[in-house]
Every structure is written in structure tokens, then in C-alpha cells.
Design a protein around this motif. Structure first.
Motif, mmCIF file in Angstrom:
data_model
loop_
_atom_site.group_PDB
_atom_site.id
_atom_site.type_symbol
_atom_site.label_atom_id
_atom_site.label_comp_id
_atom_site.label_asym_id
_atom_site.label_seq_id
_atom_site.Cartn_x
_atom_site.Cartn_y
_atom_site.Cartn_z
ATOM 1 N N LEU A 88 19.228 4.254 4.457
ATOM 2 C CA LEU A 88 20.126 5.319 4.004
ATOM 3 C C LEU A 88 20.295 6.356 5.111
ATOM 4 C CD1 LEU A 88 18.839 5.894 0.342
ATOM 5 C CD2 LEU A 88 20.908 4.689 1.048
ATOM 6 N N PRO A 89 21.523 6.796 5.372
ATOM 7 C CA PRO A 89 21.759 7.745 6.472
ATOM 8 C C PRO A 89 21.268 9.165 6.181
ATOM 9 C CG PRO A 89 23.798 7.315 5.278
ATOM 10 C CD PRO A 89 22.771 6.382 4.713
ATOM 11 N N SER A 90 21.255 9.529 4.898
ATOM 12 C CA SER A 90 20.901 10.897 4.524
ATOM 13 C C SER A 90 19.412 11.017 4.210
ATOM 14 C CB SER A 90 21.720 11.331 3.305
ATOM 15 O OG SER A 90 21.213 12.522 2.757
ATOM 16 N N ALA A 91 18.773 12.030 4.806
ATOM 17 C CA ALA A 91 17.357 12.287 4.528
ATOM 18 C C ALA A 91 17.161 12.720 3.080
ATOM 19 C CB ALA A 91 16.828 13.367 5.469
ATOM 20 N N THR A 92 18.133 13.468 2.552
ATOM 21 C CA THR A 92 18.065 13.894 1.148
ATOM 22 C C THR A 92 18.158 12.697 0.219
ATOM 23 O OG1 THR A 92 19.166 15.958 1.750
ATOM 24 C CG2 THR A 92 19.110 15.388 -0.593
ATOM 25 N N GLY A 93 19.041 11.766 0.552
ATOM 26 C CA GLY A 93 19.179 10.549 -0.255
ATOM 27 C C GLY A 93 17.919 9.708 -0.233
ATOM 28 N N ARG A 94 17.293 9.604 0.940
ATOM 29 C CA ARG A 94 16.043 8.846 1.048
ATOM 30 C C ARG A 94 14.944 9.494 0.209
ATOM 31 N NH1 ARG A 94 17.556 8.471 6.583
ATOM 32 N NH2 ARG A 94 16.116 10.157 7.130
ATOM 33 N N ALA A 95 14.867 10.826 0.277
ATOM 34 C CA ALA A 95 13.836 11.539 -0.477
ATOM 35 C C ALA A 95 14.029 11.378 -1.978
ATOM 36 C CB ALA A 95 13.862 13.025 -0.108
ATOM 37 N N LYS A 96 15.289 11.443 -2.433
ATOM 38 C CA LYS A 96 15.573 11.288 -3.860
ATOM 39 C C LYS A 96 15.260 9.875 -4.331
ATOM 40 C CE LYS A 96 19.150 12.006 -7.345
ATOM 41 N NZ LYS A 96 20.567 12.402 -7.601
ATOM 42 N N ALA A 97 15.600 8.877 -3.517
ATOM 43 C CA ALA A 97 15.334 7.480 -3.884
ATOM 44 C C ALA A 97 13.838 7.212 -3.948
ATOM 45 C CB ALA A 97 15.999 6.550 -2.867
ATOM 46 N N PHE A 98 13.103 7.718 -2.966
ATOM 47 C CA PHE A 98 11.649 7.556 -2.979
ATOM 48 C C PHE A 98 11.037 8.247 -4.192
ATOM 49 C CE2 PHE A 98 11.533 6.492 1.688
ATOM 50 C CZ PHE A 98 10.833 5.301 1.537
ATOM 51 N N SER A 99 11.597 9.397 -4.573
ATOM 52 C CA SER A 99 11.069 10.155 -5.708
ATOM 53 C C SER A 99 11.201 9.393 -7.012
ATOM 54 C CB SER A 99 11.799 11.501 -5.811
ATOM 55 O OG SER A 99 11.363 12.223 -6.944
ATOM 56 N N THR A 100 12.354 8.724 -7.210
ATOM 57 C CA THR A 100 12.570 7.994 -8.458
ATOM 58 C C THR A 100 11.718 6.726 -8.542
ATOM 59 O OG1 THR A 100 14.446 6.794 -7.487
ATOM 60 C CG2 THR A 100 14.938 8.823 -8.685
ATOM 61 N N CYS A 101 11.274 6.208 -7.384
ATOM 62 C CA CYS A 101 10.495 4.964 -7.366
ATOM 63 C C CYS A 101 8.989 5.197 -7.300
ATOM 64 C CB CYS A 101 10.904 4.104 -6.173
ATOM 65 S SG CYS A 101 12.593 3.527 -6.243
ATOM 66 N N SER A 102 8.575 6.310 -6.700
ATOM 67 C CA SER A 102 7.148 6.535 -6.459
ATOM 68 C C SER A 102 6.338 6.628 -7.746
ATOM 69 C CB SER A 102 6.951 7.802 -5.618
ATOM 70 O OG SER A 102 7.495 8.933 -6.281
ATOM 71 N N SER A 103 6.927 7.218 -8.792
ATOM 72 C CA SER A 103 6.209 7.347 -10.064
ATOM 73 C C SER A 103 5.886 5.982 -10.647
ATOM 74 C CB SER A 103 7.044 8.157 -11.066
ATOM 75 O OG SER A 103 7.320 9.438 -10.568
ATOM 76 N N HIS A 104 6.906 5.128 -10.677
ATOM 77 C CA HIS A 104 6.723 3.786 -11.218
ATOM 78 C C HIS A 104 5.741 2.978 -10.379
ATOM 79 C CE1 HIS A 104 8.012 -0.527 -11.623
ATOM 80 N NE2 HIS A 104 7.794 -0.222 -12.883
ATOM 81 N N LEU A 105 5.849 3.088 -9.057
ATOM 82 C CA LEU A 105 4.969 2.336 -8.166
ATOM 83 C C LEU A 105 3.521 2.778 -8.313
ATOM 84 C CD1 LEU A 105 5.039 0.111 -6.055
ATOM 85 C CD2 LEU A 105 5.389 1.862 -4.294
ATOM 86 N N THR A 106 3.298 4.070 -8.550
ATOM 87 C CA THR A 106 1.939 4.592 -8.763
ATOM 88 C C THR A 106 1.303 3.961 -9.997
ATOM 89 O OG1 THR A 106 2.531 6.713 -7.748
ATOM 90 C CG2 THR A 106 0.575 6.684 -9.140
ATOM 91 N N VAL A 107 2.057 3.918 -11.093
ATOM 92 C CA VAL A 107 1.554 3.320 -12.337
ATOM 93 C C VAL A 107 1.286 1.832 -12.144
ATOM 94 C CG1 VAL A 107 2.150 2.764 -14.727
ATOM 95 C CG2 VAL A 107 2.680 5.019 -13.816
ATOM 96 N N VAL A 108 2.179 1.144 -11.446
ATOM 97 C CA VAL A 108 2.025 -0.299 -11.204
ATOM 98 C C VAL A 108 0.734 -0.592 -10.457
ATOM 99 C CG1 VAL A 108 2.940 -2.238 -9.866
ATOM 100 C CG2 VAL A 108 4.462 -0.899 -11.311
ATOM 101 N N ILE A 109 0.471 0.152 -9.386
ATOM 102 C CA ILE A 109 -0.723 -0.087 -8.578
ATOM 103 C C ILE A 109 -1.990 0.168 -9.388
ATOM 104 C CG2 ILE A 109 -2.037 0.747 -6.578
ATOM 105 C CD1 ILE A 109 0.684 1.257 -5.214
ATOM 106 N N LEU A 110 -2.011 1.264 -10.153
ATOM 107 C CA LEU A 110 -3.191 1.588 -10.955
ATOM 108 C C LEU A 110 -3.430 0.547 -12.051
ATOM 109 C CD1 LEU A 110 -2.754 5.455 -11.382
ATOM 110 C CD2 LEU A 110 -4.530 4.299 -10.072
ATOM 111 N N PHE A 111 -2.373 0.184 -12.760
ATOM 112 C CA PHE A 111 -2.514 -0.718 -13.900
ATOM 113 C C PHE A 111 -2.859 -2.135 -13.463
ATOM 114 C CE2 PHE A 111 -0.723 -3.651 -17.081
ATOM 115 C CZ PHE A 111 -1.432 -3.228 -18.194
ATOM 116 N N PHE A 112 -2.054 -2.691 -12.564
ATOM 117 C CA PHE A 112 -2.279 -4.072 -12.135
ATOM 118 C C PHE A 112 -3.548 -4.193 -11.293
ATOM 119 C CE2 PHE A 112 2.190 -4.462 -13.244
ATOM 120 C CZ PHE A 112 2.243 -5.736 -13.801
ATOM 121 N N GLY A 113 -3.840 -3.174 -10.503
ATOM 122 C CA GLY A 113 -5.041 -3.224 -9.675
ATOM 123 C C GLY A 113 -6.311 -3.274 -10.497
ATOM 124 N N SER A 114 -6.446 -2.366 -11.470
ATOM 125 C CA SER A 114 -7.647 -2.338 -12.310
ATOM 126 C C SER A 114 -7.720 -3.560 -13.213
ATOM 127 C CB SER A 114 -7.673 -1.050 -13.147
ATOM 128 O OG SER A 114 -6.481 -0.912 -13.916
#
Length: 320
Positions: free
Chosen positions: A235-261
Motif C-alpha cells: 500500500l502506498p499510504s502509511a495511513t492505509g497500512r496502519a489502518k489495515a494492520f490495526s483491523t488485522c492485529s486484533s484477530h491475529l492476536t487471538v488466533v496465536i493465543l488460542f491455537f498456540g495453547s
């Protein structure tokens, strides 16, 4: 045949008819403290996830596929934690920790069904994020209402027949000598440790089920995030990258904790000695993650926080 309460003697063999959940009985002085902690966590799970369900239903700005699945996930978390937490609270308050053969089977069945449903819903949520970020122009065509409902229905009902057969097979095993389950609920590895005779086929089925329910969804989620991250980095925009990472990071955090344990517990050999670490990891995916779910998804999400503030303001205005 002679009945002995917890056992039935049949041709000089002792068959278990009732189990004892040892739980955290090794720490008698901490029973009251643990009960208080579990009660706080359970109350937080019920209130926090209920709030998510409410705001995803009443706020018009949250009528999107992402929040549709989040609402399903929050309802699932309430069901999932309610399978183990009330029983754990009861056992921490009383000395008699016995659980009938039937009650143990029912608890295991619902725990497995809700656990598998969680794996599938997390996978559906990953696909939603993949469609939103990797195919933004076609997102609303791909994730239409019909597909969302079908995916949710598949997640909720696909594991029901599988686990009926599997739980029936486990409780068709012969349990002898000891009836003490070294766990705070009727989990598969802890129950199977009490079985005598040949359990090779049941072990094999367990690993196959783990592969289908835990490993395969986790691989699909990781594959989705490889595509998502590579797209975000372009993505060319730093703001766009930050927003996209923000919407995905929450889900990815739960995935790692749940599947890992979960993987640590279910991929560990049944025959290996119990160290107590299984209980800690089980607490993470059965109680702790459902408690943090509202915090992870709301505190890091501006839209959800705005909807929550709007709901609280409406409630405050209605009181005044």
C-alpha cells in the motif's frame, strides 16, 4: 456383579462409573482465592462479550461482515466458557468433586463442539479480512449477506455429528483402577489417561481430529495472513497500512493465543506424564482468552469504541 458406588465389579474387573475432578485440589489454601479470580473472569466474559453482541446489533455503522462474525464469535465465547467455568466454581467451593459418567461425556461433547466452532469462526474471520484487504473492490460482492450466513451456519453445525461419534467412542472405552481425572474439566487427554486396554485407534482418531479442527484451520489462517501482510506492505499510504494492520492485529492476536495453547495440549502424547502445565494452557484457551476478547477487539478498534460510547451515552440519557 457387585455395585460399589463409584465402581461396578464385573468378573473380577473394576469398571469406573463415576469420575473425580482433581482440579486445583493440590492447592487447598488457594481455593477461595482461585474461586474469586474465576468468578471475576467469568463475569467479565459474560458482560464484555454481551456488550459486543449488543453494539454489533444496534449500531448501523457496524452492520458489516467483520462485525457480523465478531458478534457470532462473542456469543460463542459465552457458550464456550460456560461449559467449564460454572463447574470449576462449584468444585472450588465444595469438597465433593465427583462427576457422573454421563455428565462428564456431556461436558466433553459441548466443549469439543464449541472449541471446533471457535476454530472455524476464526478461520471465517481471517477469510473476511483477506477479502477486505486483498480484494477491496469486490469485497461487498464476495462477502454478501448470503455467504456470511452460510459460513456462520457451517461453522456452528459442521462439528456436531463428528464429535457425537468421537465422544461416544471415548466413553465406550474401559476405565479401570483410578477414577481421578487430573484436570478441572473432562478434557480428552485427561480422561483417556484413565482408560485401560488398547486405545491406539482412539489416539489415532484424536490426532486426526486435531489435524482437521486445529491444524488445518490454523494453516489456512496463516496462509490468509501471508497474503494480507504482503498486500498491506504494497500500500502506498502509511495511513492505509496502519489502518489495515490495526483491523488485522486484533484477530491475529487471538488466533496465536488460542491455537498456540490448544496445540500444546492436544498434540502432546497421551502417554506422557501430567506435569500440571496442561491445566495452565487449558485455562488460557477456555477462560482467559474469552475474557480478553472484548478488550482485544474493542480497545484497539475505533469503530467499536465509538459504537460503545454511543451506546453508553444513550443509556445515560435514558436514565436522565
Amino acid at each position: 456383579m457387585e455395585s460399589t458406588g463409584q465402581y461396578i465389579l464385573w468378573e473380577n474387573h473394576t469398571t469406573v462409573m463415576e469420575f473425580i475432578l482433581l482440579g486445583f485440589s493440590a492447592f487447598p489454601k488457594l481455593q477461595g482465592f482461585l474461586c474469586g479470580v474465576v468468578l471475576i473472569i467469568y463475569t467479565t466474559v459474560l458482560m464484555g462479550n454481551s456488550l459486543i453482541i449488543i453494539i454489533t446489533k444496534v449500531d448501523a455503522s457496524l452492520q458489516t461482515p467483520m462485525y457480523f462474525f465478531l458478534g457470532n464469535y462473542s456469543f460463542l465465547e459465552i457458550c464456550y466458557v460456560s461449559v467449564t467455568a460454572p463447574r470449576l466454581l462449584t468444585d472450588l467451593l465444595q469438597l465433593n468433586r465427583s462427576i457422573s459418567f454421563t455428565a462428564c461425556a456431556i461436558q466433553m461433547y459441548f466443549f469439543l463442539v464449541f472449541g471446533a466452532t471457535e476454530c472455524f469462526i476464526l478461520t471465517a474471520m481471517a477469510y473476511d479480512r483477506y477479502a477486505a484487504i486483498c480484494n477491496p473492490l469486490l469485497y461487498h460482492l464476495i462477502m454478501n449477506n448470503r455467504l456470511c450466513v452460510r459460513l456462520a451456519t457451517l461453522c456452528w453445525f459442521s462439528s456436531i455429528p463428528i464429535h457425537i461419534g468421537f465422544v461416544y467412542r471415548i466413553f465406550s472405552l474401559t476405565f479401570c483402577s483410578s477414577n481421578q481425572i487430573n484436570h478441572y474439566f473432562c478434557d480428552i487427554p485427561a480422561v483417556m489417561k484413565l482408560a485401560c486396554g488398547d486405545i491406539l485407534m482412539t489416539k489415532t482418531l484424536l490426532y486426526v481430529l486435531t489435524l482437521v479442527v486445529i491444524v488445518t484451520p490454523f494453516i489456512l489462517i496463516l496462509g490468509s495472513y501471508v497474503k494480507i501482510i504482503s498486500t498491506i506492505l504494497k500500500l502506498p499510504s502509511a495511513t492505509g497500512r496502519a489502518k489495515a494492520f490495526s483491523t488485522c492485529s486484533s484477530h491475529l492476536t487471538v488466533v496465536i493465543l488460542f491455537f498456540g495453547s490448544g496445540s500444546i495440549v492436544y498434540l502432546k502424547p497421551i502417554s506422557s506424564p501430567s506435569t500440571g502445565i496442561e491445566k495452565i494452557f487449558s485455562l488460557i484457551y477456555t477462560i482467559v482468552i474469552p475474557m480478553f476478547n472484548p478488550m482485544i477487539y474493542c480497545l484497539r478498534n475505533k469503530d467499536a469504541m465509538a459504537a460503545l460510547k454511543k451506546l453508553l451515552l444513550k443509556c445515560n440519557d435514558s436514565k436522565t
